[in-house]
Enzyme design. Structure first.
Site, mmCIF file in Angstrom:
data_model
loop_
_atom_site.group_PDB
_atom_site.id
_atom_site.type_symbol
_atom_site.label_atom_id
_atom_site.label_comp_id
_atom_site.label_asym_id
_atom_site.label_seq_id
_atom_site.Cartn_x
_atom_site.Cartn_y
_atom_site.Cartn_z
ATOM 1 N N ASP A 125 -11.325 -2.376 -5.349
ATOM 2 C CA ASP A 125 -11.788 -3.437 -4.436
ATOM 3 C C ASP A 125 -11.038 -4.739 -4.600
ATOM 4 O OD1 ASP A 125 -15.086 -2.205 -4.451
ATOM 5 O OD2 ASP A 125 -13.518 -2.058 -2.961
ATOM 6 N N ASP A 176 -13.491 -10.721 -7.510
ATOM 7 C CA ASP A 176 -14.809 -10.086 -7.372
ATOM 8 C C ASP A 176 -14.983 -9.078 -8.493
ATOM 9 O OD1 ASP A 176 -16.619 -8.016 -4.925
ATOM 10 O OD2 ASP A 176 -17.312 -9.411 -6.475
HETATM 11 N N1 LIG Z 1 -12.200 1.178 -3.346
HETATM 12 C C1 LIG Z 1 -13.074 1.780 -3.778
HETATM 13 C C2 LIG Z 1 -14.196 2.423 -4.255
HETATM 14 C C3 LIG Z 1 -14.251 3.638 -4.868
HETATM 15 C C4 LIG Z 1 -13.180 4.585 -5.163
HETATM 16 C C5 LIG Z 1 -13.528 5.775 -5.803
HETATM 17 C C6 LIG Z 1 -12.573 6.680 -6.105
HETATM 18 N N2 LIG Z 1 -11.277 6.461 -5.806
HETATM 19 C C7 LIG Z 1 -10.910 5.319 -5.175
HETATM 20 C C8 LIG Z 1 -11.843 4.361 -4.836
HETATM 21 C C9 LIG Z 1 -15.491 1.709 -4.138
HETATM 22 O O1 LIG Z 1 -16.553 2.267 -4.352
HETATM 23 N N3 LIG Z 1 -15.497 0.403 -3.815
HETATM 24 C C10 LIG Z 1 -16.757 -0.325 -3.801
HETATM 25 C C11 LIG Z 1 -17.434 -0.195 -2.487
HETATM 26 C C12 LIG Z 1 -16.673 -0.107 -1.309
HETATM 27 C C13 LIG Z 1 -17.352 -0.003 -0.084
HETATM 28 C C14 LIG Z 1 -18.746 -0.022 -0.053
HETATM 29 C C15 LIG Z 1 -19.477 -0.104 -1.250
HETATM 30 C C16 LIG Z 1 -18.818 -0.198 -2.463
#
Ligand SMILES: N#C/C(=C\c1ccncc1)C(=O)NCc1ccccc1
Length: 255
Positions: free
Chosen positions: A209, A190
């Site tokens: 992700d 993805d």
């Molecule tokens: N893992 C992760 C993510 C950010 C993140 C930031 C900072 N540190 C760790 C992870 C993220 O936005 N993922 C996309 C997402 C997940 C759930 C809903 C909408 C969009």
């Protein structure tokens, strides 16, 4: 004059209500009682010190900022009422690592959360920059927060880049896709400008992700890889990157 003032304050009130209902909507859907119990347990174990606000909200999960023991955390909570759990099927039921799970919502979402932890671990040990995975408990995944002062790194999608900077970011992403493939035996599945963060300090990409990431044994692994390749070339085309899909594929699959 009086009338205008009355309308303004009514508008502000309505906007405030709407914002609260949004916040409440996010909280009420994701913080169901079982999820709150998990967060409570994790805070009792000293893993979570304090929960912060939502970083990302989506239909299948929400990511929250949290203060951990020594460092900042990102808490990804998969929604149990998730409408996309059928879509999870396509990735998890054919994954040799997860053939033994029952085909029901809870088990699929719990397995998916464990899978994201495992995939992040494999990516990390292969040398790909990802959030450090910490623990997966049922539908809750705790990882390192990628950001500064509670502010997450921006998505590649929202990062202005000069052509020469974009070339460097592209080359790093290609290197990570190659490491993921050759060393971690994984395809992101993805990958796009929505699932890559950019560290503003040095413009290095961070892959996020990886719940849907599959091993090369997955029957559709090459098809998912090709889709990732097209996504990346589509996005970097605007910066004058002229690699063809086959050229990028061969860079990724090179010995
Ligand atoms: N893992 C992760 C993510 C950010 C993140 C930031 C900072 N540190 C760790 C992870 C993220 O936005 N993922 C996309 C997402 C997940 C759930 C809903 C909408 C969009």
């Amino acid at each position: 004059e009086e009338k205008v003032k009355r309308i303004d304050s009514a508008t502000d009130k309505a906007r405030a209500r709407e914002k609260d209902s949004d916040r409440l909507k996010v909280e009420e859907n994701v913080f169901d009682v079982p999820t709150l119990k998990i967060l409570y347990t994790l805070s009792n174990k000293g893993i979570i010190k304090a929960m912060g606000g939502a970083i990302s909200t989506g239909k299948e999960a929400n990511v929250f900022y949290a203060e951990g023991d020594e460092k900042e955390l990102a808490i990804k909570i998969y929604r149990m009422a998730s409408s996309t759990f059928k879509a999870m099927d396509a990735y998890i039921m054919k994954d040799p690592r997860f053939t033994n799970i029952r085909n029901n919502r809870r088990d699929i979402i719990f397995a998916w959360t464990r899978k994201e932890l495992q995939n992040l671990k494999r990516a990390k040990s292969a040398g790909v920059r990802v959030p450090e995975p910490i623990v997966a408990e049922k539908n809750v995944l705790i990882m390192e927060f990628m950001g500064e002062e509670k502010k997450p790194y921006p998505l590649l999608k929202n990062t202005p880049l000069e052509d020469d900077e974009a070339k460097l970011v592209y080359n790093k992403i290609v290197e990570y896709m190659h490491l993921l493939y050759k060393e971690a035996n994984l395809v992101h599945a993805d990958l796009s400008e929505y699932n890559i963060l950019i560290d503003p300090a040095d413009k290095t990409p961070v892959f996020i992700d990886m719940g849907q990431s599959v091993t090369l044994e997955h029957p559709n692994a090459r098809e998912f890889l090709y889709r990732d390749v097209l996504n990346i070339l589509r996005f970097f085309g605007r910066y004058g990157i002229t690699d063809k899909p086959e050229e990028l594929l061969s860079k990724i699959q090179a010995e």
